[in-house]
Design a protein around this motif. Sequence first.
Motif, PDB file in Angstrom:
ATOM      1  N   PRO A 164       0.825  -1.216   0.000  1.00  0.00           N
ATOM      2  CA  PRO A 164       0.000   0.000   0.000  1.00  0.00           C
ATOM      3  C   PRO A 164       0.852   1.256   0.000  1.00  0.00           C
ATOM      4  O   PRO A 164       1.970   1.267   0.525  1.00  0.00           O
ATOM      5  N   ILE A 165       0.320   2.294  -0.595  1.00  0.00           N
ATOM      6  CA  ILE A 165       1.003   3.579  -0.598  1.00  0.00           C
ATOM      7  C   ILE A 165       0.805   4.208   0.776  1.00  0.00           C
ATOM      8  O   ILE A 165      -0.313   4.346   1.249  1.00  0.00           O
ATOM      9  N   VAL A 166       1.890   4.586   1.391  1.00  0.00           N
ATOM     10  CA  VAL A 166       1.806   5.191   2.715  1.00  0.00           C
ATOM     11  C   VAL A 166       1.723   6.700   2.524  1.00  0.00           C
ATOM     12  O   VAL A 166       2.680   7.338   2.110  1.00  0.00           O
ATOM     13  N   HIS A 167       0.557   7.250   2.807  1.00  0.00           N
ATOM     14  CA  HIS A 167       0.345   8.680   2.590  1.00  0.00           C
ATOM     15  C   HIS A 167       0.958   9.523   3.700  1.00  0.00           C
ATOM     16  O   HIS A 167       1.012  10.726   3.596  1.00  0.00           O
ATOM     17  N   HIS A 168       1.403   8.880   4.761  1.00  0.00           N
ATOM     18  CA  HIS A 168       1.948   9.632   5.886  1.00  0.00           C
ATOM     19  C   HIS A 168       3.467   9.599   5.915  1.00  0.00           C
ATOM     20  O   HIS A 168       4.064  10.003   6.904  1.00  0.00           O
ATOM     21  N   SER A 169       4.074   9.119   4.845  1.00  0.00           N
ATOM     22  CA  SER A 169       5.528   9.061   4.836  1.00  0.00           C
ATOM     23  C   SER A 169       6.103  10.471   4.702  1.00  0.00           C
ATOM     24  O   SER A 169       5.435  11.404   4.272  1.00  0.00           O
ATOM     25  N   GLY A 170       7.357  10.605   5.065  1.00  0.00           N
ATOM     26  CA  GLY A 170       8.014  11.906   5.017  1.00  0.00           C
ATOM     27  C   GLY A 170       8.104  12.468   3.618  1.00  0.00           C
ATOM     28  O   GLY A 170       7.954  13.671   3.406  1.00  0.00           O
ATOM     29  N   ASP A 171       8.356  11.597   2.633  1.00  0.00           N
ATOM     30  CA  ASP A 171       8.464  12.062   1.240  1.00  0.00           C
ATOM     31  C   ASP A 171       7.150  12.650   0.752  1.00  0.00           C
ATOM     32  O   ASP A 171       7.132  13.715   0.118  1.00  0.00           O
ATOM     33  N   ILE A 172       6.058  11.966   1.032  1.00  0.00           N
ATOM     34  CA  ILE A 172       4.747  12.449   0.582  1.00  0.00           C
ATOM     35  C   ILE A 172       4.404  13.752   1.292  1.00  0.00           C
ATOM     36  O   ILE A 172       3.903  14.699   0.668  1.00  0.00           O
ATOM     37  N   GLN A 173       4.674  13.840   2.587  1.00  0.00           N
ATOM     38  CA  GLN A 173       4.386  15.076   3.317  1.00  0.00           C
ATOM     39  C   GLN A 173       5.234  16.228   2.776  1.00  0.00           C
ATOM     40  O   GLN A 173       4.753  17.354   2.661  1.00  0.00           O
ATOM     41  N   TRP A 174       6.493  15.954   2.442  1.00  0.00           N
ATOM     42  CA  TRP A 174       7.361  16.995   1.892  1.00  0.00           C
ATOM     43  C   TRP A 174       6.833  17.476   0.545  1.00  0.00           C
ATOM     44  O   TRP A 174       6.804  18.667   0.264  1.00  0.00           O
ATOM     45  N   LYS A 175       6.397  16.535  -0.310  1.00  0.00           N
ATOM     46  CA  LYS A 175       5.857  16.917  -1.616  1.00  0.00           C
ATOM     47  C   LYS A 175       4.580  17.742  -1.458  1.00  0.00           C
ATOM     48  O   LYS A 175       4.375  18.719  -2.178  1.00  0.00           O
ATOM     49  N   ARG A 176       3.724  17.333  -0.534  1.00  0.00           N
ATOM     50  CA  ARG A 176       2.497  18.098  -0.302  1.00  0.00           C
ATOM     51  C   ARG A 176       2.808  19.494   0.209  1.00  0.00           C
ATOM     52  O   ARG A 176       2.162  20.467  -0.185  1.00  0.00           O
ATOM     53  N   LEU A 177       3.818  19.607   1.081  1.00  0.00           N
ATOM     54  CA  LEU A 177       4.214  20.912   1.584  1.00  0.00           C
ATOM     55  C   LEU A 177       4.747  21.785   0.456  1.00  0.00           C
ATOM     56  O   LEU A 177       4.424  22.968   0.371  1.00  0.00           O
ATOM     57  N   CYS A 178       5.562  21.198  -0.427  1.00  0.00           N
ATOM     58  CA  CYS A 178       6.097  21.957  -1.567  1.00  0.00           C
ATOM     59  C   CYS A 178       4.973  22.443  -2.473  1.00  0.00           C
ATOM     60  O   CYS A 178       4.996  23.591  -2.943  1.00  0.00           O
ATOM     61  N   VAL A 179       3.986  21.597  -2.724  1.00  0.00           N
ATOM     62  CA  VAL A 179       2.850  21.997  -3.568  1.00  0.00           C
ATOM     63  C   VAL A 179       2.072  23.118  -2.897  1.00  0.00           C
ATOM     64  O   VAL A 179       1.689  24.107  -3.545  1.00  0.00           O
ATOM     65  N   ALA A 180       1.848  23.000  -1.592  1.00  0.00           N
ATOM     66  CA  ALA A 180       1.098  24.036  -0.878  1.00  0.00           C
ATOM     67  C   ALA A 180       1.853  25.362  -0.900  1.00  0.00           C
ATOM     68  O   ALA A 180       1.258  26.424  -1.102  1.00  0.00           O
ATOM     69  N   ILE A 181       3.174  25.313  -0.734  1.00  0.00           N
ATOM     70  CA  ILE A 181       3.988  26.531  -0.771  1.00  0.00           C
ATOM     71  C   ILE A 181       3.946  27.158  -2.156  1.00  0.00           C
ATOM     72  O   ILE A 181       3.787  28.370  -2.307  1.00  0.00           O
ATOM     73  N   ARG A 182       4.067  26.329  -3.195  1.00  0.00           N
ATOM     74  CA  ARG A 182       4.042  26.844  -4.563  1.00  0.00           C
ATOM     75  C   ARG A 182       2.690  27.486  -4.883  1.00  0.00           C
ATOM     76  O   ARG A 182       2.625  28.566  -5.476  1.00  0.00           O
ATOM     77  N   LEU A 183       1.590  26.839  -4.485  1.00  0.00           N
ATOM     78  CA  LEU A 183       0.267  27.409  -4.739  1.00  0.00           C
ATOM     79  C   LEU A 183       0.078  28.717  -3.986  1.00  0.00           C
ATOM     80  O   LEU A 183      -0.453  29.688  -4.538  1.00  0.00           O
ATOM     81  N   THR A 184       0.524  28.757  -2.748  1.00  0.00           N
ATOM     82  CA  THR A 184       0.418  29.985  -1.959  1.00  0.00           C
ATOM     83  C   THR A 184       1.222  31.104  -2.595  1.00  0.00           C
ATOM     84  O   THR A 184       0.753  32.241  -2.716  1.00  0.00           O
ATOM     85  N   ARG A 185       2.448  30.785  -3.014  1.00  0.00           N
ATOM     86  CA  ARG A 185       3.300  31.791  -3.659  1.00  0.00           C
ATOM     87  C   ARG A 185       2.653  32.317  -4.936  1.00  0.00           C
ATOM     88  O   ARG A 185       2.638  33.524  -5.186  1.00  0.00           O
ATOM     89  N   ASN A 186       2.088  31.427  -5.740  1.00  0.00           N
ATOM     90  CA  ASN A 186       1.444  31.852  -6.981  1.00  0.00           C
ATOM     91  C   ASN A 186       0.222  32.727  -6.707  1.00  0.00           C
ATOM     92  O   ASN A 186      -0.021  33.708  -7.430  1.00  0.00           O
TER      93      ASN A 186
END
Length: 100
Positions: free
Chosen positions: A33-55
């Motif tokens: 199963p894909i672990v949605h709580h892993s550090g990599d996934i959380q980091w990617k989600r944070l990067c997306v949220a930062i990019r959307l906020t910046r835009n």
Amino acid sequence: MTMTMFYNRDTQLHDFSADSAYRSYLISRNQPPIVHHSGDIQWKRLCVAIRLTRNHIKGFFAAIHMALVADKMRRARRELARVRVRAADTPVLPDRRSVP
């Protein structure tokens, strides 16, 4: 209760034994199963949220800038009209989207 199966031309052409074999093959090859709580996934989600906020912030400030420029141009045209300068002599506000 008995199960009744009606056979027609489609059922004659279809091999039902392969269905159960294929189903067991699909079950046996379950992927982890894909672990949605892993550090990599959380980091990617944070990067997306930062990019959307910046835009969104950049878009907000661009809209404010365009409104300020348009207001300044309106005031300049009104002042020029007050001193009787023709509108054809005033510069036109360029559209920022058409500028490369």
